[in-house]
Design a protein around this motif. Structure first.
Motif, mmCIF file in Angstrom:
data_model
loop_
_atom_site.group_PDB
_atom_site.id
_atom_site.type_symbol
_atom_site.label_atom_id
_atom_site.label_comp_id
_atom_site.label_asym_id
_atom_site.label_seq_id
_atom_site.Cartn_x
_atom_site.Cartn_y
_atom_site.Cartn_z
ATOM 1 N N ARG A 61 1.056 -1.384 0.233
ATOM 2 C CA ARG A 61 -0.464 0.096 -0.050
ATOM 3 C C ARG A 61 0.493 1.254 -0.298
ATOM 4 O O ARG A 61 0.043 2.259 -0.643
ATOM 5 C CB ARG A 61 -0.837 0.132 1.787
ATOM 6 N N VAL A 96 2.310 2.093 -3.587
ATOM 7 C CA VAL A 96 0.932 2.532 -4.575
ATOM 8 C C VAL A 96 0.937 3.996 -4.132
ATOM 9 O O VAL A 96 1.134 4.788 -4.937
ATOM 10 C CB VAL A 96 -0.041 1.784 -4.233
ATOM 11 N N VAL A 124 3.744 6.526 -5.270
ATOM 12 C CA VAL A 124 4.078 7.130 -6.800
ATOM 13 C C VAL A 124 2.718 7.611 -7.023
ATOM 14 O O VAL A 124 2.966 9.060 -7.893
ATOM 15 C CB VAL A 124 3.274 5.340 -7.451
ATOM 16 N N THR A 171 7.895 -4.980 -1.762
ATOM 17 C CA THR A 171 6.525 -5.543 -2.301
ATOM 18 C C THR A 171 7.054 -6.120 -3.554
ATOM 19 O O THR A 171 6.156 -7.017 -4.072
ATOM 20 C CB THR A 171 5.879 -3.868 -2.830
ATOM 21 N N ALA A 204 -6.868 -1.321 -2.765
ATOM 22 C CA ALA A 204 -7.223 0.410 -3.123
ATOM 23 C C ALA A 204 -7.329 1.784 -1.774
ATOM 24 O O ALA A 204 -6.475 2.233 -2.447
ATOM 25 C CB ALA A 204 -8.493 0.532 -3.971
ATOM 26 N N ALA A 223 -4.517 1.780 0.396
ATOM 27 C CA ALA A 223 -3.141 2.437 -0.218
ATOM 28 C C ALA A 223 -3.373 4.081 -0.620
ATOM 29 O O ALA A 223 -2.886 5.087 -0.425
ATOM 30 C CB ALA A 223 -3.228 1.606 -1.536
ATOM 31 N N VAL A 224 -4.485 4.126 -1.220
ATOM 32 C CA VAL A 224 -5.286 5.514 -1.689
ATOM 33 C C VAL A 224 -5.367 6.793 -0.432
ATOM 34 O O VAL A 224 -5.313 7.531 -0.533
ATOM 35 C CB VAL A 224 -6.220 6.025 -3.054
#
Length: 307
Positions: free
Chosen positions: A59, A62, A65, A215, A235, A238-239
């Motif tokens: 997580r 992501v 990034v 990862t 998701a 992570a977000v």
């Protein structure tokens, strides 16, 4: 008399911006809490298709990034100032590694969402203590009374739902508690001079040389079953949990005071249980409502005390 009245008016004008700032800080912090409240159920969903270690570490990759894209779009350096590397390393250890790894493993070992909420119930008190030690804040005695009452209320109400256990999962939850308290305090301290989104972005970037290769190895060596619910859960953590939620959270801690604004997290266990009821089918009744009212009362008192 005229000079005295003018002085009084001037004092009132000087105080109002501080009051607005504190109130705004509380609101921002609550937005962060609302985002974090779905983390436990989302983690449960994610672990139905991915290894707990992969969820905990992946997580952050992501989110990193996304952080790099935001820094690039804002035309900012991709690394923080060298003098702050130690602080960002501390944040990374606390909220990028510590809390996700410890809490995820606790859930994997059988801790329920309700029982894990005990950590969140004690976290505001731990964060306030760290704010005194690290950020130099000095809350008044009434604040500590309300803080302790809120921690006791949320712990008692959560334990009545989940039972008292003495397992390795509890030790992991304590590790998650201490990790988050340190990461929140250090991030809130930096957010006094740096926007909240930059604080979490740099913390994620600093940790990337470690999270990325780990990862990659976990993705190859652990079983992966990317179902729809597992992908949705991953998701979210992570977000939302790892990036978006920290933007208002750190801003709120900086504006409202780490100790005071951090008390809004007393509401997180109640919100988490609502998500657990809605998404996982866990039930709650009158005890939960009573606990929620007690917590809200304690939060209201902490927000009215001055530091």
């Amino acid at each position: 008399m005229k000079d005295q009245n003018s002085a009084i008016v001037a004092d009132e004008i000087a105080v109002r911006p501080a009051q607005v700032t504190r109130q705004g800080g509380t609101g921002l912090a609550f937005l962060g809490v609302l985002a974090f409240s779905g983390s436990m159920p989302a983690t449960v969903f994610a672990m139905r298709g991915f290894d707990p270690w992969l969820v905990a570490v992946g997580r952050a990759v992501v989110a990193a990034v996304i952080a790099l894209a935001c820094l690039r779009a804002a035309r900012l350096p991709l690394l923080p100032p060298r003098r702050q590397w130690g602080s960002y390393a501390l944040i990374s250890l606390g909220v990028v590694f510590g809390f996700p790894v410890f809490s995820g493993l606790a859930l994997h070992l059988g801790a329920t969402t309700a029982h894990s909420a005990v950590v969140i119930g004690l976290l505001p008190a731990a964060t306030a203590a760290c704010a005194v030690l690290r950020a130099g804040e000095r809350p008044r005695p009434l604040f500590w009374v309300a803080c302790a009452a809120g921690a006791l209320a949320i712990t008692a109400f959560t334990l009545t739902r989940s039972g008292v256990t003495g397992t390795w999962a509890d030790l992991l939850l304590v590790g998650a508690l201490l990790s988050a308290a340190v990461g929140y305090t250090e991030g809130g301290r930096l957010a006094r001079d740096t926007p909240g989104w930059q604080v979490i972005s740099y913390a994620l970037v600093v940790s990337l040389p470690l999270t990325a290769p780990v990862t990659a190895v976990l993705a190859v060596t652990t079983p992966v079953h990317p179902s729809a619910e597992a992908l949705a859960g991953f998701a979210y953590v992570a977000v939302v949990s790892m990036f978006v939620g920290f933007i208002p959270w750190y801003a709120g801690l900086a504006r409202g005071g780490i100790a005071r604004a951090g008390q809004t997290q007393l509401t997180q266990p109640v919100l988490t249980l609502v998500w657990a009821w809605f998404l996982l089918g866990e039930r709650f009744g009158a005890v939960t409502v009573a606990g929620a009212l007690a917590v809200l009362a304690c939060v209201a008192i902490t927000q009215r005390t001055r530091t």
